[in-house]
Design a protein around this motif. Sequence first.
Motif, PDB file in Angstrom:
ATOM      1  N   VAL A  61       0.813  -1.219   0.000  1.00  0.00           N
ATOM      2  CA  VAL A  61       0.000   0.000   0.000  1.00  0.00           C
ATOM      3  C   VAL A  61       0.843   1.265   0.000  1.00  0.00           C
ATOM      4  CG1 VAL A  61      -1.982  -1.120   1.099  1.00  0.00           C
ATOM      5  CG2 VAL A  61      -0.246   0.018   2.527  1.00  0.00           C
ATOM      6  N   ALA A  62       2.115   1.156   0.373  1.00  0.00           N
ATOM      7  CA  ALA A  62       2.992   2.331   0.402  1.00  0.00           C
ATOM      8  C   ALA A  62       3.713   2.545  -0.925  1.00  0.00           C
ATOM      9  CB  ALA A  62       4.009   2.208   1.533  1.00  0.00           C
ATOM     10  N   SER A  63       3.388   1.744  -1.934  1.00  0.00           N
ATOM     11  CA  SER A  63       4.039   1.842  -3.244  1.00  0.00           C
ATOM     12  C   SER A  63       3.012   2.242  -4.304  1.00  0.00           C
ATOM     13  CB  SER A  63       4.678   0.503  -3.626  1.00  0.00           C
ATOM     14  OG  SER A  63       5.004   0.459  -5.004  1.00  0.00           O
ATOM     15  N   ASP A  64       3.201   3.408  -4.915  1.00  0.00           N
ATOM     16  CA  ASP A  64       2.292   3.827  -5.982  1.00  0.00           C
ATOM     17  C   ASP A  64       2.365   2.871  -7.166  1.00  0.00           C
ATOM     18  OD1 ASP A  64       1.350   5.987  -4.563  1.00  0.00           O
ATOM     19  OD2 ASP A  64       2.760   7.419  -5.447  1.00  0.00           O
ATOM     20  N   ILE A  67       0.183  -0.091  -6.219  1.00  0.00           N
ATOM     21  CA  ILE A  67      -1.230   0.304  -6.289  1.00  0.00           C
ATOM     22  C   ILE A  67      -1.674   0.411  -7.744  1.00  0.00           C
ATOM     23  CG2 ILE A  67      -2.872   2.169  -5.814  1.00  0.00           C
ATOM     24  CD1 ILE A  67      -1.236   2.765  -3.274  1.00  0.00           C
ATOM     25  N   GLY A  68      -0.817   0.995  -8.575  1.00  0.00           N
ATOM     26  CA  GLY A  68      -1.127   1.127  -9.991  1.00  0.00           C
ATOM     27  C   GLY A  68      -1.298  -0.212 -10.680  1.00  0.00           C
ATOM     28  N   GLU A  69      -0.478  -1.184 -10.302  1.00  0.00           N
ATOM     29  CA  GLU A  69      -0.579  -2.524 -10.890  1.00  0.00           C
ATOM     30  C   GLU A  69      -1.900  -3.182 -10.496  1.00  0.00           C
ATOM     31  OE1 GLU A  69       0.085  -5.818 -13.079  1.00  0.00           O
ATOM     32  OE2 GLU A  69       1.175  -3.896 -13.155  1.00  0.00           O
ATOM     33  N   LEU A  70      -2.303  -3.034  -9.219  1.00  0.00           N
ATOM     34  CA  LEU A  70      -3.591  -3.574  -8.792  1.00  0.00           C
ATOM     35  C   LEU A  70      -4.721  -2.928  -9.585  1.00  0.00           C
ATOM     36  CD1 LEU A  70      -5.281  -5.304  -6.781  1.00  0.00           C
ATOM     37  CD2 LEU A  70      -5.360  -3.275  -5.301  1.00  0.00           C
ATOM     38  N   SER A  71      -4.641  -1.606  -9.748  1.00  0.00           N
ATOM     39  CA  SER A  71      -5.668  -0.887 -10.503  1.00  0.00           C
ATOM     40  C   SER A  71      -5.760  -1.402 -11.936  1.00  0.00           C
ATOM     41  CB  SER A  71      -5.360   0.611 -10.488  1.00  0.00           C
ATOM     42  OG  SER A  71      -6.297   1.337 -11.260  1.00  0.00           O
ATOM     43  N   ARG A  72      -4.616  -1.647 -12.553  1.00  0.00           N
ATOM     44  CA  ARG A  72      -4.615  -2.156 -13.930  1.00  0.00           C
ATOM     45  C   ARG A  72      -5.213  -3.559 -14.001  1.00  0.00           C
ATOM     46  NH1 ARG A  72       0.145   0.904 -13.949  1.00  0.00           N
ATOM     47  NH2 ARG A  72       1.414  -0.832 -13.166  1.00  0.00           N
ATOM     48  N   GLN A  73      -4.900  -4.381 -13.014  1.00  0.00           N
ATOM     49  CA  GLN A  73      -5.419  -5.744 -13.000  1.00  0.00           C
ATOM     50  C   GLN A  73      -6.937  -5.765 -12.818  1.00  0.00           C
ATOM     51  OE1 GLN A  73      -3.827  -8.724 -13.428  1.00  0.00           O
ATOM     52  NE2 GLN A  73      -1.918  -7.663 -13.904  1.00  0.00           N
ATOM     53  N   ARG A 104       7.152   9.147   9.938  1.00  0.00           N
ATOM     54  CA  ARG A 104       6.813   9.281   8.522  1.00  0.00           C
ATOM     55  C   ARG A 104       6.277   7.965   7.960  1.00  0.00           C
ATOM     56  NH1 ARG A 104      12.153  12.538   7.002  1.00  0.00           N
ATOM     57  NH2 ARG A 104      11.360  14.681   7.001  1.00  0.00           N
ATOM     58  N   GLU A 105       6.904   6.863   8.363  1.00  0.00           N
ATOM     59  CA  GLU A 105       6.471   5.561   7.860  1.00  0.00           C
ATOM     60  C   GLU A 105       5.045   5.248   8.310  1.00  0.00           C
ATOM     61  OE1 GLU A 105       7.871   0.851   7.879  1.00  0.00           O
ATOM     62  OE2 GLU A 105       8.766   2.274   9.291  1.00  0.00           O
ATOM     63  N   VAL A 106       4.734   5.542   9.572  1.00  0.00           N
ATOM     64  CA  VAL A 106       3.386   5.299  10.087  1.00  0.00           C
ATOM     65  C   VAL A 106       2.358   6.155   9.344  1.00  0.00           C
ATOM     66  CG1 VAL A 106       1.895   5.468  12.118  1.00  0.00           C
ATOM     67  CG2 VAL A 106       4.214   4.577  12.357  1.00  0.00           C
ATOM     68  N   LEU A 107       2.679   7.423   9.131  1.00  0.00           N
ATOM     69  CA  LEU A 107       1.772   8.294   8.381  1.00  0.00           C
ATOM     70  C   LEU A 107       1.607   7.817   6.944  1.00  0.00           C
ATOM     71  CD1 LEU A 107       2.989  11.761   9.695  1.00  0.00           C
ATOM     72  CD2 LEU A 107       0.748  10.754  10.113  1.00  0.00           C
ATOM     73  N   GLU A 108       2.688   7.334   6.356  1.00  0.00           N
ATOM     74  CA  GLU A 108       2.650   6.837   4.979  1.00  0.00           C
ATOM     75  C   GLU A 108       1.666   5.673   4.843  1.00  0.00           C
ATOM     76  OE1 GLU A 108       3.512   7.006   1.124  1.00  0.00           O
ATOM     77  OE2 GLU A 108       4.980   8.032   2.385  1.00  0.00           O
ATOM     78  N   VAL A 109       1.774   4.719   5.766  1.00  0.00           N
ATOM     79  CA  VAL A 109       0.949   3.516   5.688  1.00  0.00           C
ATOM     80  C   VAL A 109      -0.477   3.768   6.167  1.00  0.00           C
ATOM     81  CG1 VAL A 109       0.652   1.154   6.549  1.00  0.00           C
ATOM     82  CG2 VAL A 109       2.927   1.986   5.897  1.00  0.00           C
ATOM     83  N   ASN A 110      -0.629   4.454   7.287  1.00  0.00           N
ATOM     84  CA  ASN A 110      -1.934   4.572   7.934  1.00  0.00           C
ATOM     85  C   ASN A 110      -2.810   5.688   7.382  1.00  0.00           C
ATOM     86  OD1 ASN A 110      -0.875   2.590   9.536  1.00  0.00           O
ATOM     87  ND2 ASN A 110      -0.999   3.729  11.456  1.00  0.00           N
ATOM     88  N   THR A 111      -2.195   6.747   6.858  1.00  0.00           N
ATOM     89  CA  THR A 111      -2.964   7.918   6.445  1.00  0.00           C
ATOM     90  C   THR A 111      -2.968   8.124   4.940  1.00  0.00           C
ATOM     91  OG1 THR A 111      -2.333   8.998   8.521  1.00  0.00           O
ATOM     92  CG2 THR A 111      -3.308  10.379   6.822  1.00  0.00           C
ATOM     93  N   MET A 116      -4.694   6.796  -1.315  1.00  0.00           N
ATOM     94  CA  MET A 116      -4.145   6.470  -2.627  1.00  0.00           C
ATOM     95  C   MET A 116      -4.791   5.206  -3.198  1.00  0.00           C
ATOM     96  SD  MET A 116      -2.306   9.060  -2.949  1.00  0.00           S
ATOM     97  CE  MET A 116      -1.532   8.724  -4.533  1.00  0.00           C
ATOM     98  N   VAL A 117      -5.033   4.212  -2.334  1.00  0.00           N
ATOM     99  CA  VAL A 117      -5.717   3.000  -2.779  1.00  0.00           C
ATOM    100  C   VAL A 117      -7.140   3.335  -3.222  1.00  0.00           C
ATOM    101  CG1 VAL A 117      -6.670   0.776  -2.026  1.00  0.00           C
ATOM    102  CG2 VAL A 117      -4.333   1.418  -1.392  1.00  0.00           C
ATOM    103  N   THR A 118      -7.834   4.132  -2.418  1.00  0.00           N
ATOM    104  CA  THR A 118      -9.211   4.511  -2.756  1.00  0.00           C
ATOM    105  C   THR A 118      -9.263   5.291  -4.055  1.00  0.00           C
ATOM    106  OG1 THR A 118      -9.797   4.557  -0.402  1.00  0.00           O
ATOM    107  CG2 THR A 118     -11.257   5.724  -1.921  1.00  0.00           C
TER     108      THR A 118
END
Length: 232
Positions: A61-64, A67-73, A104-111, A116-118
Amino acid sequence: MNSSGRVVITGCSRGIGLEMVKQYAQAGWQVIATVRDPGKSEALQALAAANKAVGLWPLDVASDQSIGELSRQLEGKPVDLVINNAGIYGEPNQIGALDRRIWREVLEVNTISPLMVTQALLPNLLAGQGKTVAMISSKVGSIADNQSGGSYYYRSSKTALNQAVKSLSIDLASKGVRVLALHPGWVQTEMGGPNALIDTAQSVAGMRRVLSEPELFESGRFYAFDGAEIPW
């Protein structure tokens, strides 16, 4: 909301995410269960082997890019419900020992990541029937409820997530998308610990009820697993 459909769930390797996969599959939903490395989650693999409705999908979830690959699939596939469950706590979490990198890592994953996934799956949601987004938040993100302090990383990440939920509910209202922040309770998971008050089955069953009754549980609100509304 429909009694069945297609649901995307993040963070499914264990705990609440794994139980969500189990319960939604048993209820007849097609489940897209995402995890960073599906090959390392034996419990999730077992669920998928036992129920053809469960599909395992890699997602960081922290990788655009991921996320983009999931969206394409998933392009062209309707999605009725997105549950953003993936999250981390971060240690140390008290004043005097705070670490900028960990925060920063916690904010990246949790917030940031749930938004970005949505955003990536919005076309799928608009093509679906349920049009619901659930953000797994936490009561510790409630400013009004904070009586004990501490937990700076986790509290701030969930408070910020709650603000994003409110904005998203307003921005997507005209498109018929319902967005909720959910508190799963103090649950017996790796994060919650063995002394927690409820198990994952109770927590997930309660949150599923909230998600299934849009006439009772409105978009842009913050609810506990038992249906009680939590102040921001």
